[in-house]
Design a protein around this motif. Structure first.
Motif, PDB file in Angstrom:
ATOM      1  N   GLU A 201       0.680  -1.127   0.058  1.00 35.70           N
ATOM      2  CA  GLU A 201       0.141  -0.055   0.114  1.00 35.70           C
ATOM      3  C   GLU A 201       1.092   1.260   0.388  1.00 35.70           C
ATOM      4  OE1 GLU A 201      -3.654  -1.322   2.422  1.00 35.70           O
ATOM      5  OE2 GLU A 201      -2.568  -1.040   3.514  1.00 35.70           O
ATOM      6  N   PHE A 202       1.747   1.721   0.854  1.00 35.57           N
ATOM      7  CA  PHE A 202       2.951   2.279   0.900  1.00 35.57           C
ATOM      8  C   PHE A 202       3.368   2.291  -0.806  1.00 35.57           C
ATOM      9  CE2 PHE A 202       3.801   2.334   5.581  1.00 35.57           C
ATOM     10  CZ  PHE A 202       2.660   3.965   5.350  1.00 35.57           C
TER      11      PHE A 202
ATOM     12  N   LEU B 142       4.034  11.756   3.021  1.00 39.20           N
ATOM     13  CA  LEU B 142       3.557  10.290   4.051  1.00 39.20           C
ATOM     14  C   LEU B 142       3.866  10.944   5.298  1.00 39.20           C
ATOM     15  CD1 LEU B 142       5.153   8.086   1.501  1.00 39.20           C
ATOM     16  CD2 LEU B 142       3.170   8.237   1.737  1.00 39.20           C
ATOM     17  N   ASP B 143       4.213  11.289   5.848  1.00 36.07           N
ATOM     18  CA  ASP B 143       5.110  11.774   7.409  1.00 36.07           C
ATOM     19  C   ASP B 143       3.969  12.479   8.284  1.00 36.07           C
ATOM     20  OD1 ASP B 143       7.218  10.273   7.644  1.00 36.07           O
ATOM     21  OD2 ASP B 143       8.847  12.316   7.015  1.00 36.07           O
ATOM     22  N   ALA B 144       3.094  13.054   7.219  1.00 32.99           N
ATOM     23  CA  ALA B 144       1.821  13.938   7.923  1.00 32.99           C
ATOM     24  C   ALA B 144       0.877  13.037   7.601  1.00 32.99           C
ATOM     25  CB  ALA B 144       1.917  15.340   7.023  1.00 32.99           C
ATOM     26  N   GLU B 145       0.420  12.199   6.922  1.00 39.01           N
ATOM     27  CA  GLU B 145      -0.631  11.746   7.507  1.00 39.01           C
ATOM     28  C   GLU B 145      -0.521  10.413   7.733  1.00 39.01           C
ATOM     29  OE1 GLU B 145      -3.525  11.974   5.382  1.00 39.01           O
ATOM     30  OE2 GLU B 145      -2.616  13.965   5.220  1.00 39.01           O
ATOM     31  N   PHE B 146       1.038   9.459   7.512  1.00 36.09           N
ATOM     32  CA  PHE B 146       0.725   8.881   8.118  1.00 36.09           C
ATOM     33  C   PHE B 146       1.955   8.682   8.950  1.00 36.09           C
ATOM     34  CE2 PHE B 146      -0.615   8.010   3.563  1.00 36.09           C
ATOM     35  CZ  PHE B 146      -1.786   6.992   4.310  1.00 36.09           C
ATOM     36  N   SER B 147       2.406   9.263  10.463  1.00 34.28           N
ATOM     37  CA  SER B 147       3.064   9.786  11.341  1.00 34.28           C
ATOM     38  C   SER B 147       3.613   8.499  11.596  1.00 34.28           C
ATOM     39  CB  SER B 147       3.018  10.509  12.404  1.00 34.28           C
ATOM     40  OG  SER B 147       1.731  10.033  12.706  1.00 34.28           O
ATOM     41  N   ASP B 148       2.406   7.336  11.980  1.00 37.89           N
ATOM     42  CA  ASP B 148       3.254   5.968  13.336  1.00 37.89           C
ATOM     43  C   ASP B 148       3.868   5.267  12.270  1.00 37.89           C
ATOM     44  OD1 ASP B 148       0.462   5.460  12.199  1.00 37.89           O
ATOM     45  OD2 ASP B 148       0.393   4.562  13.151  1.00 37.89           O
TER      46      ASP B 148
END
Length: 85
Positions: free
Chosen positions: A5-6, A27-33
């Motif tokens: 998916e990434f 990507l950091d903003a949307e999927f930080s974890d």
């Protein structure tokens, strides 16, 4: 989110014209974890540039997997070149 998916999201960023830094920031903003590292994003961009749009893992060449069986273990232990002391 899994790796596949990434990769699709990285491909999307590439297709809409984002640079690698912009893709990483998004990507950091949307999927930080669970966001990916810069080097992984750069590697996938490098793969997409020549026109390869597949997000699948490529074939891995190299040594084939061997099944550990009693026969293989016995053969290995009987080999005089092995030093299993």
């Amino acid at each position: 989110m899994d790796k596949k998916e990434f990769r699709v999201l990285i491909n999307y960023c590439f297709l809409i014209g984002k640079y690698t830094v912009e893709a990483k920031t998004w990507l950091d903003a949307e999927f930080s974890d669970t966001a990916l590292g810069k080097s992984i994003i750069k590697d996938w961009y490098a793969k997409f540039r020549p026109g390869e749009m597949s997000t699948e893992d490529g074939e891995c060449s190299g040594r084939p997997k061997e099944v550990v069986t009693k026969k293989v273990v016995t053969k290995t232990l009987k080999n005089p070149q092995n030093d299993f002391k």
